[in-house]
Design an enzyme around this catalytic site. Structure first.
Site, PDB file in Angstrom:
ATOM      1  N   SER A  69      -4.624   6.631   1.006  1.00  0.00           N
ATOM      2  CA  SER A  69      -5.205   5.501   1.726  1.00  0.00           C
ATOM      3  C   SER A  69      -5.629   5.953   3.116  1.00  0.00           C
ATOM      4  O   SER A  69      -5.033   6.890   3.677  1.00  0.00           O
ATOM      5  CB  SER A  69      -4.173   4.370   1.862  1.00  0.00           C
ATOM      6  OG  SER A  69      -4.625   3.356   2.750  1.00  0.00           O
TER       7      SER A  69
ATOM      8  N   TYR B  43       4.271   0.842   3.410  1.00  0.00           N
ATOM      9  CA  TYR B  43       3.107   1.254   2.627  1.00  0.00           C
ATOM     10  C   TYR B  43       2.392   2.406   3.329  1.00  0.00           C
ATOM     11  O   TYR B  43       2.098   3.441   2.716  1.00  0.00           O
ATOM     12  CB  TYR B  43       2.156   0.082   2.444  1.00  0.00           C
ATOM     13  CG  TYR B  43       0.858   0.456   1.742  1.00  0.00           C
ATOM     14  CD1 TYR B  43       0.762   0.394   0.358  1.00  0.00           C
ATOM     15  CD2 TYR B  43      -0.258   0.882   2.471  1.00  0.00           C
ATOM     16  CE1 TYR B  43      -0.413   0.746  -0.291  1.00  0.00           C
ATOM     17  CE2 TYR B  43      -1.434   1.241   1.832  1.00  0.00           C
ATOM     18  CZ  TYR B  43      -1.513   1.170   0.455  1.00  0.00           C
ATOM     19  OH  TYR B  43      -2.679   1.524  -0.182  1.00  0.00           O
TER      20      TYR B  43
END
Length: 247
Positions: A138, A151
């Site tokens: 990400s 996350y």
């Protein structure tokens, strides 16, 4: 990574990025296996597509991963590409003491899941021609989102793990990292319809085009994520964190 003629296993293939990649790879002439917890979503991904198969898998369940890998090897002995895509992104407030169950689940799925599944299949992949491991990280691996700290941390760890994996498997298994920006999926509530995120079809079009280049880039970064990917070297990390915190 070879563009066609592979047998590709995609985790998190019941929706979003995983589903759309699975369909694109299938359209390109690959056999594809999608895996996730949602049987309904998996059936929807595979519907009407010969040689697009599905298997249930909870990547957070350590006990099931070895059994799942054995099933994959037995049913699909030609599997030569593993795509670690499954992930979750709950929002958290770490400004005070809290229940850590969500954070522990994020680590189990986003980080330990890819590590465990790679471990279970690595010897098989090393025995195959044109083998590849594709890890989906990400842009938040490089600029953390304050309301999704665990996350962001797991994606940063996955980036680091991927670099090491690439080095130790050099000449044996190709290792590729896909670095998405925020994409319009159901990863978080309301994200699929939020115009601050990149439309899913646009992301798949651009990133899939990069994956088809020869040689395949080690890191697949669409234009929209490059500011995050290169934030530290450009001295923009703090500025981008502030921007994310204000959203």
């Amino acid at each position: 990574m070879k563009n066609t003629g592979n047998t590709i296993l995609v985790t998190g293939g019941s929706s979003g990025i995983g589903r759309e990649y699975a369909k694109r790879w299938h359209d390109a002439g690959n056999t594809v296996i999608v895996a996730a917890r949602s049987e309904d979503g998996l059936r929807e991904t595979a519907e009407g597509r010969e040689n697009l198969h599905w298997l249930e898998l909870d990547v957070a369940d350590e006990a099931s991963i070895d059994q799942f890998a054995q099933t994959v090897r037995e049913r699909f002995p030609d599997v030569n590409v593993l795509v670690n895509n499954a992930g979750i992104m709950p929002f958290e407030n770490i400004s005070g003491s809290r229940d850590l169950s969500d954070a522990e689940k994020v680590v189990a799925i986003n980080l330990l899941g890819p590590i465990r599944l790679t471990n279970a299949l690595i010897d098989h992949l090393k025995s195959k021609d044109d083998a590849a491991i594709v890890n989906v990280s990400s842009g938040l691996a490089f600029v953390p989102l304050p309301k999704a700290p665990t996350y962001s941390a797991t994606k940063a760890a996955l980036h680091s793990y991927t670099m090491t994996l690439r080095k130790v498997l050099e000449g044996k298994v190709e290792v590729i990292e896909i670095v998405p920006p925020g994409v319009q999926t159901d990863l978080t509530p309301g994200q699929a319809n939020n115009d601050q995120y990149m439309p899913l079809d646009d992301f798949i079009d651009e990133s899939f085009g990069l994956l088809q280049q020869t040689p395949t880039p080690r890191e697949v970064c669409v234009e929209q994520v490059k500011a995050f990917r290169h934030a530290e070297e450009n001295g923009k990390t703090a500025e981008l964190i502030d921007m994310l915190a204000d959203r």
